[in-house]
Scaffold this motif. Structure first.
Motif, PDB file in Angstrom:
ATOM      1  N   THR A 263       0.825  -1.195   0.000  1.00  0.00           N
ATOM      2  CA  THR A 263       0.000   0.000   0.000  1.00  0.00           C
ATOM      3  C   THR A 263       0.865   1.253   0.000  1.00  0.00           C
ATOM      4  O   THR A 263       1.898   1.314   0.665  1.00  0.00           O
ATOM      5  CB  THR A 263      -0.944   0.027   1.209  1.00  0.00           C
ATOM      6  OG1 THR A 263      -1.682   1.251   1.203  1.00  0.00           O
ATOM      7  CG2 THR A 263      -0.174  -0.063   2.519  1.00  0.00           C
ATOM      8  N   GLU A 264       0.441   2.247  -0.755  1.00  0.00           N
ATOM      9  CA  GLU A 264       1.182   3.505  -0.811  1.00  0.00           C
ATOM     10  C   GLU A 264       0.792   4.441   0.323  1.00  0.00           C
ATOM     11  O   GLU A 264       1.413   5.484   0.515  1.00  0.00           O
ATOM     12  CB  GLU A 264       0.934   4.197  -2.159  1.00  0.00           C
ATOM     13  CG  GLU A 264       1.461   3.402  -3.347  1.00  0.00           C
ATOM     14  CD  GLU A 264       1.325   4.153  -4.652  1.00  0.00           C
ATOM     15  OE1 GLU A 264       1.816   5.298  -4.719  1.00  0.00           O
ATOM     16  OE2 GLU A 264       0.730   3.594  -5.593  1.00  0.00           O
ATOM     17  N   GLN A 265      -0.253   4.077   1.073  1.00  0.00           N
ATOM     18  CA  GLN A 265      -0.715   4.921   2.180  1.00  0.00           C
ATOM     19  C   GLN A 265      -0.333   4.351   3.538  1.00  0.00           C
ATOM     20  O   GLN A 265      -0.928   4.686   4.552  1.00  0.00           O
ATOM     21  CB  GLN A 265      -2.245   5.104   2.122  1.00  0.00           C
ATOM     22  CG  GLN A 265      -2.749   5.949   0.963  1.00  0.00           C
ATOM     23  CD  GLN A 265      -2.738   5.203  -0.360  1.00  0.00           C
ATOM     24  OE1 GLN A 265      -3.132   4.043  -0.419  1.00  0.00           O
ATOM     25  NE2 GLN A 265      -2.305   5.859  -1.415  1.00  0.00           N
ATOM     26  N   GLY A 266       0.656   3.470   3.567  1.00  0.00           N
ATOM     27  CA  GLY A 266       1.024   2.812   4.806  1.00  0.00           C
ATOM     28  C   GLY A 266       1.869   3.693   5.712  1.00  0.00           C
ATOM     29  O   GLY A 266       2.192   4.837   5.378  1.00  0.00           O
ATOM     30  N   PRO A 267       2.256   3.159   6.872  1.00  0.00           N
ATOM     31  CA  PRO A 267       3.039   3.935   7.845  1.00  0.00           C
ATOM     32  C   PRO A 267       4.480   4.173   7.421  1.00  0.00           C
ATOM     33  O   PRO A 267       5.159   5.016   7.998  1.00  0.00           O
ATOM     34  CB  PRO A 267       2.974   3.059   9.103  1.00  0.00           C
ATOM     35  CG  PRO A 267       2.741   1.671   8.593  1.00  0.00           C
ATOM     36  CD  PRO A 267       1.900   1.823   7.370  1.00  0.00           C
TER      37      PRO A 267
END
Length: 492
Positions: A61-65
């Motif tokens: 995911t590109e929106q991960g931490p």
């Protein structure tokens, strides 16, 4: 600088005395018919391949931490590695880094893993490895068709085979390979220590914050793979045609769902398949089945505070969730003492229930597996145990402390690479640099075959406490060991 590998020539770059090659293939692209299969050798290429830019990072995911740096690309064709070497190097010890990220995030291209400082200070050759993550690397679909298990680990072994066959051309000594990693990378290296496929491919191991008991049996792995197919709405015959975006989306759902249902478990992890991973790693260490190579292993003082800060489901950090974890472990171990949870909690008498939950979670996931491994392996090979206590003034005043992963910039000597990092908001940079210098020197000494501090043994249990001033302490975990016991508490 051009170097010839077994598969063709690669051209890297040289900057301030350090030669760097990026995005070098160590296996064929795992796409099409090779998706969800063990890695294969890369095809030779003609001419000179440009190796001045990182390869694709594994689908995630590109929106991960973990922020993805600008300019990096995500792609299934991700089986590449990077090499840092002092210019003109010959026969130097090699350090192979396996990055962390809970088996579904991260890459070798993270700025924190830039190898220039470690290579320059240590006169070593550094290799950092990309491997398959998430459902494409750590779900076991082998019961559903012509698929292989433990794909991410198999990738790591393929990378080590590449190192064995090619690293001399980059100035490294293939007979002096230190495998090291943190978090999921630490769990990978302790698992590879009990994998027959990895025998002889490394000669020393450094395991930082290894979740060594987060390796599950085939039945649990099959149930999670089956749940993936349900969430994706496909049968296994469609997996090779499923869009990569679907693998990432469903993986994200599983990462949330599985630990919510059974606190203390991960959706994605290595699997005891009785082949590539024939035994549960910690049990294998206790039976003397691990490869008899020197081991440097340890954890951070406040591992779990990061998971609380990020509101991550990956660790149970509330009293209720810790209680659910013990109930689930008891269900997996019918012979477990009924008062085990009470006895463990009694080892944390001075804290509030919330603080106790954080520390129990930390010790269940990281500290106790590390102690069990150190105790067992010290009977077989030289073993060095540490606890990383160093925290900047900001991390101490916010009670975050030495969080999970905070030792990594000290190992690589790279600080301030995370955007909006408040770590040094209240100072402490000079101390951090001093600690980093000592940590690097100890890790490098180990890679050279020198003792970095007094070895761990069952009589003294010498442990290095890394802080503003390092201390060697005898058995600082005595009460923990008494409370948890020698029986492995984990999920199967």
């Amino acid at each position: 600088m051009i170097v010839t590998t077994r598969y063709g020539q690669v051209m890297g770059s040289v900057d301030d005395g350090v030669a760097v090659w990026k995005g070098v293939p160590y296996a064929a692209p795992p796409v099409g018919e090779l998706r969800l299969r063990a890695p294969r050798e890369p095809a030779p290429w003609p001419g000179v391949r440009d190796a001045t830019a990182f390869g694709h990072i594994a689908p995630q995911t590109e929106q991960g931490p973990l922020p993805i740096d600008p300019g990096l690309t995500i792609g299934e064709d991700c089986l590449t590695l990077n090499v840092w070497s002092p210019e003109g190097a010959a026969n130097l010890p090699v350090m192979v880094w396996i990055h962390g990220g809970a088996y579904f995030l991260g890459s070798s291209a993270q700025r924190m893993y830039d190898g220039r400082k470690l290579v320059t200070e240590g006169q070593v050759v550094l290799v950092t490895v990309n491997y398959r993550l998430g459902a494409l690397g750590f779900l076991d679909f082998s019961k559903f068709g012509d698929f292989d298990s433990n794909l991410g680990l198999r990738d790591q072994v393929a990378a080590l085979e590449w190192v064995r066959d090619n690293i001399a051309e980059f100035g490294g000594d293939p007979s002096q390979v230190t495998l090291f990693g943190e978090s999921a990378g630490g769990g990978s290296v302790t698992t590879l220590m009990v994998s027959p496929a990895a025998e002889g491919l490394f000669h020393r191991v450094i395991a930082e914050s290894s979740p060594a008991t987060s390796v599950y049996g085939a039945a649990r792995a099959e149930s999670i793979a089956e749940r993936f197919l349900e969430l994706a709405g496909v049968d296994a015959s469609k997996l090779r045609g499923l869009p990569v975006s679907e693998f990432v989306r469903v993986c994200g759902e599983l990462v949330q769902e599985i630990p919510a249902k059974v606190p203390g478990t991960l959706a994605l992890a290595p699997v005891v398949d009785r082949d590539f991973v024939p035994h549960y790693p910690v049990a294998a260490f206790q039976k003397g089945l691990a490869h008899p190579v020197p081991l440097l292993i340890g954890t951070n003082h406040d591992e779990s505070s990061m998971f609380k800060l990020m509101k991550s489901p990956l660790m149970p950090i509330t009293p209720d969730k810790v209680h659910e974890m013990f109930q689930a472990i008891a269900a997996d171990h019918p012979d477990m003492r009924a008062d085990e949870e009470i006895e463990v909690e009694a080892a944390y008498p001075e804290h509030s229930k919330k603080r106790t939950a954080l520390e129990i979670s930390r010790d269940a996931a990281f500290r106790m597996p590390t102690l069990w491994i150190a105790e067992a392996h010290s009977r077989r090979a030289r073993t060095f145990l540490y606890r990383f206590d160093q925290a900047t003034p900001f991390l101490r005043i916010t009670r975050l402390g030495a969080m999970h992963g905070t030792e990594v910039p000290y190992v690589f000597g790279n600080f301030g690479v995370v955007p909006k990092d408040p770590t040094f908001k209240l100072g402490g940079h000079r101390t951090a640099l001093e600690v980093s210098t000592r940590v690097q020197r100890r890790w490098i000494d180990f890679a050279y075959g020198r003792d970095p501090w007094t070895p761990y043994g069952e009589e003294s249990r010498t442990t290095l406490l890394i802080d503003k001033h390092d201390q060697e302490v005898e058995d600082p975990d005595r009460e923990l060991r008494r409370a948890w016991g020698e029986e492995i508490l984990g999920f199967t």
